[in-house]
Design a protein around this motif. Structure first.
Motif, PDB file in Angstrom:
ATOM      1  N   VAL A 296      82.764  47.231  58.613  1.00  0.00           N
ATOM      2  CA  VAL A 296      82.420  47.958  59.836  1.00  0.00           C
ATOM      3  C   VAL A 296      81.205  48.812  59.521  1.00  0.00           C
ATOM      4  CG1 VAL A 296      83.210  49.585  61.589  1.00  0.00           C
ATOM      5  CG2 VAL A 296      84.846  48.006  60.534  1.00  0.00           C
ATOM      6  N   VAL A 297      80.151  48.651  60.310  1.00  0.00           N
ATOM      7  CA  VAL A 297      78.894  49.351  60.038  1.00  0.00           C
ATOM      8  C   VAL A 297      78.449  50.129  61.275  1.00  0.00           C
ATOM      9  CG1 VAL A 297      78.203  47.655  58.311  1.00  0.00           C
ATOM     10  CG2 VAL A 297      77.531  47.314  60.701  1.00  0.00           C
ATOM     11  N   LYS A 298      77.482  51.023  61.065  1.00  0.00           N
ATOM     12  CA  LYS A 298      77.041  51.899  62.148  1.00  0.00           C
ATOM     13  C   LYS A 298      75.779  51.404  62.843  1.00  0.00           C
ATOM     14  CE  LYS A 298      78.882  56.057  59.885  1.00  0.00           C
ATOM     15  NZ  LYS A 298      78.518  57.355  59.249  1.00  0.00           N
ATOM     16  N   ASN A 299      74.953  50.658  62.114  1.00  0.00           N
ATOM     17  CA  ASN A 299      73.652  50.304  62.678  1.00  0.00           C
ATOM     18  C   ASN A 299      73.100  49.046  62.001  1.00  0.00           C
ATOM     19  OD1 ASN A 299      72.601  51.234  60.134  1.00  0.00           O
ATOM     20  ND2 ASN A 299      72.684  53.330  60.953  1.00  0.00           N
ATOM     21  N   LYS A 300      71.901  48.664  62.419  1.00  0.00           N
ATOM     22  CA  LYS A 300      71.277  47.451  61.892  1.00  0.00           C
ATOM     23  C   LYS A 300      71.051  47.549  60.385  1.00  0.00           C
ATOM     24  CE  LYS A 300      66.885  46.842  62.564  1.00  0.00           C
ATOM     25  NZ  LYS A 300      65.590  46.609  63.239  1.00  0.00           N
ATOM     26  N   GLU A 301      70.622  48.707  59.916  1.00  0.00           N
ATOM     27  CA  GLU A 301      70.334  48.866  58.491  1.00  0.00           C
ATOM     28  C   GLU A 301      71.603  48.674  57.659  1.00  0.00           C
ATOM     29  OE1 GLU A 301      67.178  49.941  60.820  1.00  0.00           O
ATOM     30  OE2 GLU A 301      69.156  50.893  60.932  1.00  0.00           O
ATOM     31  N   GLU A 302      72.729  49.233  58.117  1.00  0.00           N
ATOM     32  CA  GLU A 302      73.980  49.053  57.395  1.00  0.00           C
ATOM     33  C   GLU A 302      74.466  47.606  57.466  1.00  0.00           C
ATOM     34  OE1 GLU A 302      77.084  51.784  58.301  1.00  0.00           O
ATOM     35  OE2 GLU A 302      75.925  53.566  57.691  1.00  0.00           O
ATOM     36  N   MET A 303      74.165  46.943  58.569  1.00  0.00           N
ATOM     37  CA  MET A 303      74.554  45.532  58.695  1.00  0.00           C
ATOM     38  C   MET A 303      73.760  44.686  57.697  1.00  0.00           C
ATOM     39  SD  MET A 303      74.829  43.146  62.126  1.00  0.00           S
ATOM     40  CE  MET A 303      76.437  43.828  62.591  1.00  0.00           C
ATOM     41  N   ILE A 304      72.487  44.988  57.549  1.00  0.00           N
ATOM     42  CA  ILE A 304      71.656  44.274  56.576  1.00  0.00           C
ATOM     43  C   ILE A 304      72.236  44.443  55.178  1.00  0.00           C
ATOM     44  CG2 ILE A 304      69.388  44.301  55.449  1.00  0.00           C
ATOM     45  CD1 ILE A 304      68.220  45.010  58.257  1.00  0.00           C
ATOM     46  N   ALA A 305      72.624  45.676  54.840  1.00  0.00           N
ATOM     47  CA  ALA A 305      73.188  45.941  53.514  1.00  0.00           C
ATOM     48  C   ALA A 305      74.519  45.224  53.335  1.00  0.00           C
ATOM     49  CB  ALA A 305      73.352  47.446  53.307  1.00  0.00           C
ATOM     50  N   ALA A 306      75.320  45.148  54.397  1.00  0.00           N
ATOM     51  CA  ALA A 306      76.640  44.518  54.306  1.00  0.00           C
ATOM     52  C   ALA A 306      76.538  43.016  54.083  1.00  0.00           C
ATOM     53  CB  ALA A 306      77.448  44.817  55.572  1.00  0.00           C
ATOM     54  N   VAL A 307      75.490  42.397  54.622  1.00  0.00           N
ATOM     55  CA  VAL A 307      75.306  40.950  54.418  1.00  0.00           C
ATOM     56  C   VAL A 307      75.269  40.633  52.927  1.00  0.00           C
ATOM     57  CG1 VAL A 307      73.667  39.044  54.682  1.00  0.00           C
ATOM     58  CG2 VAL A 307      74.190  40.517  56.641  1.00  0.00           C
ATOM     59  N   GLU A 308      74.664  41.517  52.156  1.00  0.00           N
ATOM     60  CA  GLU A 308      74.567  41.285  50.713  1.00  0.00           C
ATOM     61  C   GLU A 308      75.904  41.441  50.010  1.00  0.00           C
ATOM     62  OE1 GLU A 308      71.753  40.037  49.889  1.00  0.00           O
ATOM     63  OE2 GLU A 308      70.897  40.503  51.863  1.00  0.00           O
ATOM     64  N   LYS A 309      76.910  41.994  50.695  1.00  0.00           N
ATOM     65  CA  LYS A 309      78.217  42.233  50.068  1.00  0.00           C
ATOM     66  C   LYS A 309      79.281  41.222  50.458  1.00  0.00           C
ATOM     67  CE  LYS A 309      78.798  46.473  51.605  1.00  0.00           C
ATOM     68  NZ  LYS A 309      79.449  47.791  51.789  1.00  0.00           N
ATOM     69  N   VAL A 310      78.985  40.317  51.382  1.00  0.00           N
ATOM     70  CA  VAL A 310      80.040  39.434  51.891  1.00  0.00           C
ATOM     71  C   VAL A 310      80.606  38.513  50.816  1.00  0.00           C
ATOM     72  CG1 VAL A 310      79.331  39.478  54.305  1.00  0.00           C
ATOM     73  CG2 VAL A 310      78.346  37.784  52.763  1.00  0.00           C
ATOM     74  N   GLY A 311      79.831  38.268  49.776  1.00  0.00           N
ATOM     75  CA  GLY A 311      80.322  37.422  48.695  1.00  0.00           C
ATOM     76  C   GLY A 311      81.498  38.030  47.951  1.00  0.00           C
ATOM     77  N   SER A 312      81.709  39.332  48.119  1.00  0.00           N
ATOM     78  CA  SER A 312      82.832  40.007  47.450  1.00  0.00           C
ATOM     79  C   SER A 312      84.155  39.771  48.163  1.00  0.00           C
ATOM     80  CB  SER A 312      82.568  41.511  47.364  1.00  0.00           C
ATOM     81  OG  SER A 312      82.562  42.094  48.671  1.00  0.00           O
ATOM     82  N   ILE A 313      84.111  39.209  49.365  1.00  0.00           N
ATOM     83  CA  ILE A 313      85.329  39.003  50.142  1.00  0.00           C
ATOM     84  C   ILE A 313      85.932  37.637  49.827  1.00  0.00           C
ATOM     85  CG2 ILE A 313      86.204  38.623  52.495  1.00  0.00           C
ATOM     86  CD1 ILE A 313      84.468  40.887  53.416  1.00  0.00           C
ATOM     87  N   ASN A 314      87.223  37.635  49.516  1.00  0.00           N
ATOM     88  CA  ASN A 314      87.969  36.409  49.262  1.00  0.00           C
ATOM     89  C   ASN A 314      88.301  35.766  50.602  1.00  0.00           C
ATOM     90  OD1 ASN A 314      90.379  34.687  48.968  1.00  0.00           O
ATOM     91  ND2 ASN A 314      90.331  35.335  46.834  1.00  0.00           N
ATOM     92  N   ARG A 315      87.741  34.618  50.861  1.00  0.00           N
ATOM     93  CA  ARG A 315      87.885  33.998  52.178  1.00  0.00           C
ATOM     94  C   ARG A 315      89.324  33.561  52.452  1.00  0.00           C
ATOM     95  NH1 ARG A 315      82.783  32.265  54.626  1.00  0.00           N
ATOM     96  NH2 ARG A 315      83.931  30.596  55.681  1.00  0.00           N
TER      97      ARG A 315
END
Length: 338
Positions: A296-315
């Motif tokens: 859950v992010v607040k804005n576009k900048e946080e969404m950009i940063a979160a994209v780089e972290k999605v690999g940490s999630i076990n699908r």
């Protein structure tokens, strides 16, 4: 129990295409019947639900003609009054006014809301003698905007998880995805900006709103950015196509600019194991478990940063956690516990 589900006439149950609430009515009817209950439906004429009894109600056609819409209330009143001692539970997804003949009857009544709620209508109903009436909304956030009194409970929307295939892994260059109506409040423009900033491909899926200002939004702000390579528009998609596209996506982007009451597409993505990155408006903080099913992010900048972290999630875990909360049997059981 003998259970009656009620839905406004106009769209068949199950729906041929559009009809989110009608789809829910169909799924819950089938699940209640699977559990051994005797299930009846007061729904659009021509509807067919195997294992259940359908009582024809109004004509197919959406939006309904003015006369048909006007006649729906007295027709529902007559049926409910004549059958006031027939059912143990009436689960209403249609207009609140349908329940007037049964308000003070001991029969158990559930009034379910999946979109913005009129506090005024509920205030009027609550001034009348009533018994065994429970209001439900599809998120706590939706209910928080109601100022009307009465007994309320959040019961989330459901999807049939067995219809979605979990993808345990995706390619390193897997695309991001946006799925929803192409209108400003859904945030397609932000999804494109995030894809460009992170160097990802983006699959845009969804119908273009017929409203003039939203059509202009698509033609002026979205369509010029669709290059068929990095930004691809695949149009409106059916359930099979959703399963395909969501399953191959690295993440679903959900940059909404309004208080979304629920957001079914988030759970559809999770059913495929695809994490959701969403702005924290409306129901998003309730649906997305931070670091487990998305971010859950607040804005576009946080969404950009979160994209780089999605690999940490076990699908696989993403799917399992969401299934325990949003699968049809889980949500139906919640309703029956009320």
């Amino acid at each position: 129990m003998r259970i009656l589900l009620v839905m406004d006439p106009g769209i068949l149950v199950p729906p041929k295409g559009y009809g989110g609430h009608e789809r829910l009515v169909y799924m819950f009817a089938k699940e209640y019947a699977r559990l051994g209950h005797e299930v009846h439906l007061l729904v659009t004429s021509g509807s067919v639900v195997e294992g259940c009894t359908v009582h024809p109600f109004g004509k197919e056609g959406f939006p309904p003609k003015k006369w048909d819409a006007r006649m729906a209330i007295p027709t529902a009143w007559k049926f409910l009054w004549q059958n006031r001692n027939t059912f143990d539970l009436v689960h209403n997804f249609g207009r609140l006014a349908y329940l007037l003949p049964l308000l003070n009857h001991p029969i158990k009544k559930i009034m379910t809301y999946g979109r913005e709620i009129s506090s005024r209508n509920i205030q009027l109903i609550n001034k009348l003698p009533n018994r065994n009436l429970v209001y439900t909304g599809c998120s706590k956030d939706l209910i928080s905007r109601v100022d009307a009194g009465g007994r309320w409970e959040a019961v989330y929307n459901a999807i049939p998880f067995q219809q979605y295939t979990v993808q345990p892994t995706v390619a390193a260059d897997a695309p991001l995805m946006f799925l929803g109506r192409i209108e400003r409040i859904k945030g397609a423009h932000t999804a494109i900006a995030v894809a460009k900033a992170t160097g990802h491909r983006l699959l845009l899926a969804g119908n273009v709103s017929p409203l003039a200002d939203e059509r202009a939004y698509f033609e002026q702000e979205i369509e010029p950015l669709i290059d068929g390579a990095q930004i691809q528009y695949v149009g409106a998609v059916n359930d099979e196509q959703k399963n395909h596209y969501l399953g191959q996506a690295k993440a679903l982007l959900f940059p909404i600019e309004w208080n979304e009451p629920f957001g079914m597409v988030m759970t559809e993505a999770m059913a495929c194991g695809t994490p959701v990155i969403g702005f924290g408006s409306g129901s998003v903080p309730e649906v997305v478990q931070e670091g487990v099913t998305g971010f859950v992010v607040k804005n576009k900048e946080e969404m950009i940063a979160a994209v780089e972290k999605v690999g940490s999630i076990n699908r696989l875990r993403c799917r399992t956690v969401a299934e325990a909360q949003f699968d049809v049997p889980m949500v139906a059981a919640h309703y029956l516990r009320l």
